[in-house]
Design a protein around this motif. Structure first.
Motif, short mmCIF file in Angstrom:
data_model
loop_
_atom_site.label_atom_id
_atom_site.label_comp_id
_atom_site.label_asym_id
_atom_site.label_seq_id
_atom_site.Cartn_x
_atom_site.Cartn_y
_atom_site.Cartn_z
N TYR A 166 5.34 -78.25 6.54
CA TYR A 166 5.73 -78.95 7.76
C TYR A 166 5.19 -78.92 9.02
O TYR A 166 5.68 -79.23 10.56
N ARG A 167 4.69 -80.03 9.35
CA ARG A 167 3.17 -80.19 10.34
C ARG A 167 3.93 -81.39 10.91
O ARG A 167 3.57 -81.50 11.98
N PHE A 168 4.51 -82.70 10.39
CA PHE A 168 4.77 -84.02 10.70
C PHE A 168 6.41 -83.66 11.67
O PHE A 168 6.88 -82.79 11.52
N SER A 169 6.93 -84.35 12.61
CA SER A 169 7.79 -84.70 13.10
C SER A 169 8.69 -85.07 12.58
O SER A 169 8.78 -86.42 11.40
N GLY A 170 9.93 -84.96 12.70
CA GLY A 170 10.89 -85.83 11.92
C GLY A 170 11.60 -84.85 10.87
O GLY A 170 11.32 -84.59 9.84
N LYS A 171 13.16 -84.32 10.87
CA LYS A 171 13.44 -83.12 10.48
C LYS A 171 13.76 -83.28 9.22
O LYS A 171 14.58 -83.18 8.56
N ALA A 172 15.13 -84.85 9.53
CA ALA A 172 15.29 -85.45 8.52
C ALA A 172 14.83 -85.18 6.41
O ALA A 172 14.89 -85.31 5.93
N ALA A 173 13.96 -86.39 7.05
CA ALA A 173 12.05 -86.12 6.19
C ALA A 173 11.55 -85.20 5.89
O ALA A 173 11.06 -85.41 4.88
N ARG A 174 11.36 -84.15 6.71
CA ARG A 174 10.72 -83.16 6.42
C ARG A 174 11.51 -82.23 5.17
O ARG A 174 11.04 -81.82 4.73
N ASP A 175 12.62 -82.13 6.08
CA ASP A 175 13.94 -81.53 4.77
C ASP A 175 13.83 -81.83 3.81
O ASP A 175 14.39 -81.51 2.55
N LEU A 176 13.70 -83.80 3.37
CA LEU A 176 14.32 -84.02 2.13
C LEU A 176 12.69 -83.77 2.03
O LEU A 176 12.69 -83.30 0.20
N VAL A 302 23.02 -89.61 15.80
CA VAL A 302 23.36 -88.23 16.23
C VAL A 302 21.55 -87.67 16.06
O VAL A 302 20.86 -87.39 16.61
N LYS A 303 21.83 -87.99 14.23
CA LYS A 303 20.50 -86.74 13.48
C LYS A 303 19.29 -87.65 13.42
O LYS A 303 18.82 -87.88 14.48
N LEU A 304 19.52 -89.14 14.28
CA LEU A 304 17.52 -90.16 14.45
C LEU A 304 17.17 -89.33 16.19
O LEU A 304 16.38 -89.69 15.70
N LEU A 305 18.58 -89.15 16.57
CA LEU A 305 17.61 -89.62 18.03
C LEU A 305 17.35 -88.12 18.47
O LEU A 305 16.54 -88.10 18.89
N ASN A 306 17.94 -87.10 17.06
CA ASN A 306 17.72 -85.77 17.47
C ASN A 306 15.57 -86.02 16.67
O ASN A 306 15.21 -84.76 16.87
N ALA A 307 16.09 -86.42 15.74
CA ALA A 307 14.58 -86.88 14.65
C ALA A 307 13.63 -87.53 15.59
O ALA A 307 12.38 -86.79 15.65
N GLU A 308 13.68 -88.11 16.38
CA GLU A 308 12.26 -88.94 17.01
C GLU A 308 12.25 -88.47 18.41
O GLU A 308 11.43 -88.96 18.99
N GLN A 309 13.49 -88.17 19.06
CA GLN A 309 12.80 -88.27 20.49
C GLN A 309 13.18 -86.75 21.08
O GLN A 309 14.19 -86.42 22.16
N SER A 310 13.63 -85.27 20.35
CA SER A 310 14.30 -84.49 20.41
C SER A 310 13.01 -83.71 21.57
O SER A 310 13.15 -83.06 22.67
N ASN A 311 12.30 -84.66 22.33
CA ASN A 311 11.10 -83.89 23.47
C ASN A 311 11.44 -84.72 24.26
O ASN A 311 11.32 -84.31 25.83
N ILE A 312 12.18 -85.31 23.89
CA ILE A 312 13.22 -86.44 25.50
C ILE A 312 14.68 -85.68 25.51
O ILE A 312 14.54 -85.48 27.36
N ALA A 313 15.37 -85.97 24.26
CA ALA A 313 17.22 -85.33 25.04
C ALA A 313 17.26 -85.07 23.51
O ALA A 313 16.66 -86.07 23.25
N THR A 314 18.40 -84.53 23.21
CA THR A 314 19.15 -83.54 21.90
C THR A 314 20.19 -84.39 21.73
O THR A 314 21.08 -84.62 23.62
N ALA A 315 20.40 -84.86 21.60
CA ALA A 315 22.38 -85.61 21.28
C ALA A 315 22.85 -84.85 20.50
O ALA A 315 22.87 -84.31 19.57
N SER A 316 24.53 -84.63 20.61
CA SER A 316 25.52 -84.49 19.50
C SER A 316 27.05 -84.80 20.33
O SER A 316 26.36 -85.76 21.16
N THR A 317 27.86 -85.05 19.22
CA THR A 317 28.66 -85.65 20.06
C THR A 317 29.89 -84.43 19.23
O THR A 317 30.44 -83.75 18.05
#
Length: 409
Positions: A166-176, A302-317
């Motif tokens: 659970y310790r690394f950033s990137g939710k998609a990779a972590r979930d997988l 949206v998934k990629l931006l939230n995985a990589e840049q959630s410390n800057i901004a989050t995205a949705s559509t």
């Protein structure tokens, strides 16, 4: 926007492109070797997590063996750049500012991303997988002692060591990673909990019988009987069938002559959908339209931006050809927001081939983007409540021109 901000934005956008990454144009009026080294290592560090995040968005885990070259290169260039900054003729304040910038990025992308992902992947494949294989082999040959041993090894790992996953950033990779390795391990532990308990009780009973303690053995067997209805279906599980044979032997040994009744789990009936009627004609599924393809691409963006840049901004559509960006780091200047990966990710993920009719990395495109932002904005905080509309052309099989709206909140 000021002319200075336009230049910053131009440099930041050009810096994100793979073709122009380290050209002199990407550094504006600052041409010193130190500045070039800093910008170069920043670009490399920003890409560090993409080596495992991008594959995960396609449902694939990047093997750790493929990531070591990127990790070693980033470490080496980071240290060389730090040394270059420290030994440069810059003022102390300038040195500290540059060191803080690359140190922060290194901690985020390498120490908090690439390195712990590699550790997590190695842990899953070098610890969980061998234990799971060991248990499967033991079950196949009905080796109860080996299954018990494997069960305890697996339980130890799941209770005390899987936090590493659970310790690394990137939710998609972590979930997988959790889906492919921890979830099956949890399921196997739960599956074996009762069978292993029964196996351990059988060992205790046999020891009691050897010691001539038949009454105590019979009491222990009553605990086994209470667990039998919690076993998997023996008719479809040969390991459980073999275990019930051992239970029957112990039952006879303690003086109970009633037969062991194996648990029977009713079969699960999966409803079958009736075939579609009334359509007729060709059953070949229709190809998605270019707009549908773009909608899918936006969802992936949206998934990629939230995985990589959630410390800057989050995205949705919530609709076609639109993106809502919720600002997190309010003091980040617009030029840095674009340069820290948003523009490159946006164009690459959506398949953008033209921006207002120009190549996405051309000066004309960058100038157009700069002018598309409201006058006077400097930081992301200034963009809150604003909507930027960009004329883009995407090509995911054929060209599609759209007015893409980005709303900042």
């Amino acid at each position: 926007m000021s002319k200075r901000l336009i230049k910053q934005t131009t440099a930041a956008v050009l810096l994100t492109t793979s073709v122009l990454s380290f050209s002199s144009a990407a550094f504006g009026a600052t041409n010193s070797s130190v500045d070039q080294s800093v910008n170069k290592v920043k670009a490399e560090l920003n890409k560090a997590t993409t080596h495992y995040v991008y594959p995960s968005l396609d449902g694939k885990l990047a093997p750790s063996s493929t990531l070591y070259p990127a990790l070693n290169s980033a470490k080496k260039n980071y240290q060389l750049t730090r040394s270059a900054v420290v030994s440069s003729k810059l003022s102390s304040a300038q040195k500290n500012a540059k060191l803080k910038e690359i140190d922060t990025l290194y901690n985020e992308k390498i120490s908090g991303g690439l390195v712990p992902y590699i550790d997590a992947y190695n842990y899953a494949t070098k610890y969980l997988v061998p234990i799971m294989n060991e248990i499967a082999t033991a079950q196949e040959r009905n080796d109860f002692a080996a299954v018990e041993k494997g069960y305890h090894k697996l339980s130890y790992q799941l209770k005390g060591r899987t936090a590493i996953l659970y310790r690394f950033s990137g939710k998609a990779a972590r979930d997988l990673l959790l889906e492919e390795y921890k979830k099956p391990a949890d399921a196997k532990r739960n599956e074996l909990m009762v069978p292993v308990t029964i196996t351990m009780k059988i060992t205790e009973i046999n020891d009691l019988l050897k010691a001539g303690k038949k009454a105590e053995a019979k009491t222990e067997f009553a605990e086994i009987e209470a667990l039998l209805n919690r076993l998997p279906n023996a008719s479809t599980n040969k390991f459980i069938a073999a275990l019930l044979t051992e239970v029957a032997k112990v039952k006879t040994a303690v003086g109970d002559t009633t037969p062991v009744t194996p648990p029977v789990t009713p079969p699960v009936v999966t409803p079958v959908d009736p075939p579609a009627t009334g359509g007729g004609g060709d059953d070949t599924p229709s190809q998605p339209s270019q707009q549908e393809v773009l909608n899918t691409k936006v969802a992936s963006l949206v998934k990629l931006l939230n995985a990589e840049q959630s410390n800057i901004a989050t995205a949705s559509t919530t609709g076609s050809n639109s993106l809502t960006v919720k600002v997190v780091k309010e003091d980040l200047v617009v030029a840095d927001f674009l340069g820290k990966g948003f523009y490159q990710t946006f164009t690459k993920q959506l398949g953008v081939t033209k921006v207002n009719g120009h190549n996405p990395t051309s000066l004309e495109a960058v100038t157009y983007i700069t002018n598309a932002f409201p006058a006077g904005v400097a930081t992301l905080k200034d963009l809150k409540g604003q909507t930027v509309t960009l004329k883009i052309t995407v090509d995911n099989g054929s060209a599609l021109d759209v007015d893409f709206k980005i709303t900042f909140e």
